[in-house]
Design a protein around this motif. Structure first.
Motif, PDB file in Angstrom:
ATOM      1  N   ASP A  56       0.827  -1.217   0.000  1.00 32.46           N
ATOM      2  CA  ASP A  56       0.000   0.000   0.000  1.00 32.46           C
ATOM      3  C   ASP A  56       0.858   1.263   0.000  1.00 32.46           C
ATOM      4  O   ASP A  56       0.531   2.250  -0.668  1.00 32.46           O
ATOM      5  CB  ASP A  56      -0.940  -0.001   1.202  1.00 32.46           C
ATOM      6  N   LYS A  59       2.346   1.646  -3.447  1.00 34.05           N
ATOM      7  CA  LYS A  59       1.268   2.076  -4.344  1.00 34.05           C
ATOM      8  C   LYS A  59       0.961   3.562  -4.168  1.00 34.05           C
ATOM      9  O   LYS A  59       0.657   4.259  -5.140  1.00 34.05           O
ATOM     10  CB  LYS A  59       0.032   1.225  -4.047  1.00 34.05           C
ATOM     11  N   SER A  60       1.069   4.070  -2.932  1.00 29.68           N
ATOM     12  CA  SER A  60       0.799   5.490  -2.710  1.00 29.68           C
ATOM     13  C   SER A  60       1.893   6.372  -3.317  1.00 29.68           C
ATOM     14  O   SER A  60       1.631   7.496  -3.713  1.00 29.68           O
ATOM     15  CB  SER A  60       0.653   5.778  -1.219  1.00 29.68           C
ATOM     16  N   HIS A  61       3.125   5.845  -3.398  1.00 31.98           N
ATOM     17  CA  HIS A  61       4.224   6.608  -3.995  1.00 31.98           C
ATOM     18  C   HIS A  61       4.267   6.483  -5.520  1.00 31.98           C
ATOM     19  O   HIS A  61       4.837   7.334  -6.195  1.00 31.98           O
ATOM     20  CB  HIS A  61       5.568   6.138  -3.427  1.00 31.98           C
ATOM     21  N   PRO A  63       1.510   5.980  -8.084  1.00 31.54           N
ATOM     22  CA  PRO A  63       0.100   5.832  -8.471  1.00 31.54           C
ATOM     23  C   PRO A  63      -0.053   5.607  -9.978  1.00 31.54           C
ATOM     24  O   PRO A  63       0.889   5.775 -10.746  1.00 31.54           O
ATOM     25  CB  PRO A  63      -0.500   7.175  -8.065  1.00 31.54           C
ATOM     26  N   GLY A  64      -1.251   5.213 -10.360  1.00 29.44           N
ATOM     27  CA  GLY A  64      -1.569   5.124 -11.782  1.00 29.44           C
ATOM     28  C   GLY A  64      -1.432   3.740 -12.378  1.00 29.44           C
ATOM     29  O   GLY A  64      -1.618   3.568 -13.579  1.00 29.44           O
ATOM     30  N   TYR A  65      -1.117   2.741 -11.575  1.00 32.57           N
ATOM     31  CA  TYR A  65      -0.960   1.378 -12.082  1.00 32.57           C
ATOM     32  C   TYR A  65      -1.893   0.454 -11.316  1.00 32.57           C
ATOM     33  O   TYR A  65      -2.103   0.613 -10.121  1.00 32.57           O
ATOM     34  CB  TYR A  65       0.486   0.898 -11.922  1.00 32.57           C
ATOM     35  N   HIS A  66      -2.429  -0.528 -12.004  1.00 36.92           N
ATOM     36  CA  HIS A  66      -3.229  -1.559 -11.349  1.00 36.92           C
ATOM     37  C   HIS A  66      -2.300  -2.392 -10.468  1.00 36.92           C
ATOM     38  O   HIS A  66      -1.085  -2.447 -10.697  1.00 36.92           O
ATOM     39  CB  HIS A  66      -3.919  -2.452 -12.381  1.00 36.92           C
ATOM     40  N   ASP A  67      -2.876  -3.057  -9.484  1.00 32.88           N
ATOM     41  CA  ASP A  67      -2.076  -3.819  -8.526  1.00 32.88           C
ATOM     42  C   ASP A  67      -1.160  -4.835  -9.207  1.00 32.88           C
ATOM     43  O   ASP A  67       0.022  -4.920  -8.889  1.00 32.88           O
ATOM     44  CB  ASP A  67      -2.983  -4.539  -7.520  1.00 32.88           C
TER      45      ASP A  67
END
Length: 108
Positions: A56, A59-61, A63-67
């Motif tokens: 997480d 992901k916050s750093h 952004p813009g990509y699916h998992d």
């Protein structure tokens, strides 16, 4: 009639050439972006204070990509996943060798 065929052939070749150049350029931009993201991931995971980061937080750093896309980029950047009771953590293999468990021994 011959002029019509000539125009058609020249138009087809020109359209094919333009399509090839545009496709090459778009793919180049895509690869450049992926390379930059992988570099950012490595930099994030090389932080002196943290040997691993939660998914997480990464992901916050970034952004813009699916998992799943982000997970693939993490793997390409040289990271491995650790599943913990409090979530999914990622770290570089070089910095987390102590967390790796030996697999089954091969018979000789």
């Amino acid at each position: 009639m011959a002029d019509t065929w000539t125009v058609a052939i020249i138009s087809g070749v020109a359209a094919s050439a333009v399509t090839a150049v545009v496709t090459w350029y778009v793919e180049r931009l895509k690869l450049r972006t992926e390379f930059r993201v992988e570099s950012a991931i490595r930099l994030l995971l090389k932080h002196d204070k943290y040997r691993s980061r939660s998914f997480d937080k990464i992901k916050s750093h970034i952004p813009g990509y699916h998992d799943d896309e982000l997970r693939r980029m993490l793997l390409r950047a040289g990271a491995i996943c650790f599943n913990a009771p409090n979530g999914e953590f990622w770290g570089l293999v070089k910095r987390n060798k102590s967390h790796l468990r030996a697999g089954p021994q091969q018979a000789e």
